[in-house]
Write a protein that holds these residues in place. Structure first.
Motif, PDB file in Angstrom:
ATOM      1  N   ARG A   1       0.868  -1.182   0.000  1.00  0.00           N
ATOM      2  CA  ARG A   1       0.000   0.000   0.000  1.00  0.00           C
ATOM      3  C   ARG A   1       0.904   1.231   0.000  1.00  0.00           C
ATOM      4  O   ARG A   1       1.577   1.517   0.985  1.00  0.00           O
ATOM      5  N   HIS A   2       0.913   1.951  -1.098  1.00  0.00           N
ATOM      6  CA  HIS A   2       1.696   3.182  -1.197  1.00  0.00           C
ATOM      7  C   HIS A   2       0.821   4.343  -0.726  1.00  0.00           C
ATOM      8  O   HIS A   2      -0.156   4.696  -1.385  1.00  0.00           O
ATOM      9  N   VAL A   3       1.159   4.906   0.421  1.00  0.00           N
ATOM     10  CA  VAL A   3       0.407   6.047   0.957  1.00  0.00           C
ATOM     11  C   VAL A   3       0.990   7.314   0.355  1.00  0.00           C
ATOM     12  O   VAL A   3       2.157   7.647   0.588  1.00  0.00           O
ATOM     13  N   LYS A   4       0.175   8.015  -0.419  1.00  0.00           N
ATOM     14  CA  LYS A   4       0.647   9.173  -1.175  1.00  0.00           C
ATOM     15  C   LYS A   4       0.153  10.505  -0.620  1.00  0.00           C
ATOM     16  O   LYS A   4       0.671  11.562  -0.988  1.00  0.00           O
ATOM     17  N   GLY A   5      -0.823  10.447   0.240  1.00  0.00           N
ATOM     18  CA  GLY A   5      -1.342  11.693   0.800  1.00  0.00           C
ATOM     19  C   GLY A   5      -2.301  11.424   1.946  1.00  0.00           C
ATOM     20  O   GLY A   5      -2.914  10.356   2.014  1.00  0.00           O
ATOM     21  N   PHE A   6      -2.403  12.386   2.856  1.00  0.00           N
ATOM     22  CA  PHE A   6      -3.368  12.296   3.959  1.00  0.00           C
ATOM     23  C   PHE A   6      -3.391  13.629   4.698  1.00  0.00           C
ATOM     24  O   PHE A   6      -2.555  14.511   4.466  1.00  0.00           O
ATOM     25  N   ASP A   7      -4.346  13.752   5.592  1.00  0.00           N
ATOM     26  CA  ASP A   7      -4.382  14.877   6.521  1.00  0.00           C
ATOM     27  C   ASP A   7      -3.784  14.380   7.832  1.00  0.00           C
ATOM     28  O   ASP A   7      -4.235  13.355   8.373  1.00  0.00           O
ATOM     29  N   LEU A   8      -2.772  15.073   8.337  1.00  0.00           N
ATOM     30  CA  LEU A   8      -2.141  14.697   9.604  1.00  0.00           C
ATOM     31  C   LEU A   8      -3.023  15.192  10.739  1.00  0.00           C
ATOM     32  O   LEU A   8      -3.154  16.393  10.962  1.00  0.00           O
ATOM     33  N   ASP A   9      -3.627  14.256  11.440  1.00  0.00           N
ATOM     34  CA  ASP A   9      -4.578  14.614  12.501  1.00  0.00           C
ATOM     35  C   ASP A   9      -3.861  15.035  13.777  1.00  0.00           C
ATOM     36  O   ASP A   9      -4.202  16.038  14.395  1.00  0.00           O
ATOM     37  N   HIS A  10      -2.862  14.258  14.187  1.00  0.00           N
ATOM     38  CA  HIS A  10      -2.116  14.551  15.406  1.00  0.00           C
ATOM     39  C   HIS A  10      -0.911  13.622  15.462  1.00  0.00           C
ATOM     40  O   HIS A  10      -0.826  12.656  14.713  1.00  0.00           O
ATOM     41  N   ILE A  11       0.011  13.930  16.375  1.00  0.00           N
ATOM     42  CA  ILE A  11       1.042  12.967  16.744  1.00  0.00           C
ATOM     43  C   ILE A  11       0.860  12.709  18.238  1.00  0.00           C
ATOM     44  O   ILE A  11       0.189  13.490  18.927  1.00  0.00           O
ATOM     45  N   THR A  12       1.420  11.619  18.725  1.00  0.00           N
ATOM     46  CA  THR A  12       1.204  11.314  20.135  1.00  0.00           C
ATOM     47  C   THR A  12       2.401  10.586  20.724  1.00  0.00           C
ATOM     48  O   THR A  12       3.152   9.922  20.004  1.00  0.00           O
ATOM     49  N   LEU A  13       2.582  10.738  22.020  1.00  0.00           N
ATOM     50  CA  LEU A  13       3.548   9.935  22.765  1.00  0.00           C
ATOM     51  C   LEU A  13       2.819   8.722  23.306  1.00  0.00           C
ATOM     52  O   LEU A  13       1.720   8.838  23.854  1.00  0.00           O
ATOM     53  N   VAL A  14       3.421   7.554  23.141  1.00  0.00           N
ATOM     54  CA  VAL A  14       2.836   6.332  23.687  1.00  0.00           C
ATOM     55  C   VAL A  14       3.470   6.099  25.050  1.00  0.00           C
ATOM     56  O   VAL A  14       4.677   5.910  25.155  1.00  0.00           O
ATOM     57  N   VAL A  15       2.640   6.153  26.089  1.00  0.00           N
ATOM     58  CA  VAL A  15       3.142   6.019  27.458  1.00  0.00           C
ATOM     59  C   VAL A  15       2.454   4.866  28.184  1.00  0.00           C
ATOM     60  O   VAL A  15       3.092   3.916  28.611  1.00  0.00           O
ATOM     61  N   ASN A  16       1.147   4.954  28.303  1.00  0.00           N
ATOM     62  CA  ASN A  16       0.402   3.969  29.091  1.00  0.00           C
ATOM     63  C   ASN A  16      -0.231   2.866  28.253  1.00  0.00           C
ATOM     64  O   ASN A  16      -0.908   1.997  28.800  1.00  0.00           O
ATOM     65  N   LYS A  17      -0.055   2.918  26.961  1.00  0.00           N
ATOM     66  CA  LYS A  17      -0.617   1.897  26.082  1.00  0.00           C
ATOM     67  C   LYS A  17       0.507   1.136  25.398  1.00  0.00           C
ATOM     68  O   LYS A  17       1.623   1.616  25.292  1.00  0.00           O
ATOM     69  N   THR A  18       0.183  -0.036  24.911  1.00  0.00           N
ATOM     70  CA  THR A  18       1.141  -0.806  24.132  1.00  0.00           C
ATOM     71  C   THR A  18       1.125  -0.280  22.707  1.00  0.00           C
ATOM     72  O   THR A  18       0.055  -0.167  22.112  1.00  0.00           O
ATOM     73  N   PRO A  19       2.277   0.079  22.133  1.00  0.00           N
ATOM     74  CA  PRO A  19       2.271   0.604  20.767  1.00  0.00           C
ATOM     75  C   PRO A  19       1.739  -0.435  19.780  1.00  0.00           C
ATOM     76  O   PRO A  19       2.201  -1.563  19.736  1.00  0.00           O
ATOM     77  N   VAL A  20       0.730  -0.046  19.043  1.00  0.00           N
ATOM     78  CA  VAL A  20       0.181  -0.887  17.988  1.00  0.00           C
ATOM     79  C   VAL A  20       0.509  -0.202  16.679  1.00  0.00           C
ATOM     80  O   VAL A  20       0.192   0.975  16.496  1.00  0.00           O
ATOM     81  N   TYR A  21       1.169  -0.920  15.782  1.00  0.00           N
ATOM     82  CA  TYR A  21       1.620  -0.236  14.563  1.00  0.00           C
ATOM     83  C   TYR A  21       0.460   0.325  13.770  1.00  0.00           C
ATOM     84  O   TYR A  21       0.510   1.428  13.257  1.00  0.00           O
ATOM     85  N   ALA A  22      -0.620  -0.433  13.621  1.00  0.00           N
ATOM     86  CA  ALA A  22      -1.732   0.039  12.812  1.00  0.00           C
ATOM     87  C   ALA A  22      -3.048  -0.198  13.521  1.00  0.00           C
ATOM     88  O   ALA A  22      -3.298  -1.250  14.065  1.00  0.00           O
ATOM     89  N   ALA A  23      -3.889   0.812  13.524  1.00  0.00           N
ATOM     90  CA  ALA A  23      -5.230   0.676  14.075  1.00  0.00           C
ATOM     91  C   ALA A  23      -6.136   1.668  13.367  1.00  0.00           C
ATOM     92  O   ALA A  23      -5.680   2.696  12.861  1.00  0.00           O
ATOM     93  N   THR A  24      -7.405   1.358  13.329  1.00  0.00           N
ATOM     94  CA  THR A  24      -8.381   2.244  12.690  1.00  0.00           C
ATOM     95  C   THR A  24      -9.547   2.438  13.637  1.00  0.00           C
ATOM     96  O   THR A  24     -10.029   1.493  14.244  1.00  0.00           O
TER      97      THR A  24
END
Length: 199
Positions: free
Chosen positions: A127-150
């Motif tokens: 899947r070549h991602v060519k564009g999107f709207d950047l909603d936010h960035i976040t620090l992962v602290v209390n959750k387990t990092p999940v690479y992909a979620a919707t």
């Protein structure tokens, strides 16, 4: 990720939120397709050029804003590696979590994705991602990092909107530049020595 506690008590965090042009681990898209994902170069730059404000949250919690571009506490840019972030944080809880080594990595949210699927024989599609709207960035602290979620969210105009999140593990480096207060006792020691001589 470099986490630096500065002399004024501010927590300065810098590092790469995501690397461009590299193949990801297998992820599942919002449409339920299992793919290898590549975020194309310049995609973050284009997203930033049209963003009025990008917030840095903690654990994707929109009510926990640590920094934002509009307030000049967060700077974001894409370079030859990927999306780089620099943030100044004053939230005391997050500062304590950083001291305790609880920051696990970065994540970001994207909406309105423009992509192209490259089918491959006997391999997962790319899947070549060519564009999107950047909603936010976040620090992962209390959750387990999940690479992909919707997640599907209800917008203010009563329309459903999909938000895809991506995580990135970055080795944590903590630097404490906050100097503890020290007291100069030299004058007291001199006076004490004089008293001893006088005896």
């Amino acid at each position: 990720m470099k986490v630096e506690l500065r002399a004024d008590g501010t927590l300065h965090i810098s590092g790469y939120v995501n690397v461009t042009g590299k193949m990801s681990r297998p992820v599942i898209t919002a449409k339920g397709q299992r793919v290898i994902e590549v975020i194309e170069e310049r995609t973050f730059q284009n997203a930033l050029s049209k963003a009025t404000n990008v917030k840095m949250t903690k654990d994707h919690n929109p009510n926990c804003v640590l920094a934002e571009t509009r307030a000049n506490t967060l700077t974001l840019h894409e370079d030859s590696i990927g999306l780089r972030a620099e943030a100044d944080i004053t939230d005391e809880t997050t500062i304590m979590e950083a001291k305790e080594g609880k920051i696990k990595g970065w994540s970001f949210g994207m909406r309105n994705i423009i992509d192209k699927i490259e089918e491959r024989a006997e391999q997962l599609p790319i899947r070549h991602v060519k564009g999107f709207d950047l909603d936010h960035i976040t620090l992962v602290v209390n959750k387990t990092p999940v690479y992909a979620a919707t997640s599907v969210e209800l917008r203010a105009d009563d329309e459903l909107e999909e938000l895809e999140t991506r995580a990135f593990d970055d080795d944590l480096q903590f630097v404490n530049n906050k100097k503890e207060k020290t007291y100069d006792n030299s004058e007291f020691e001199k006076r004490l020595e004089k008293l001893k001589v006088a005896e």
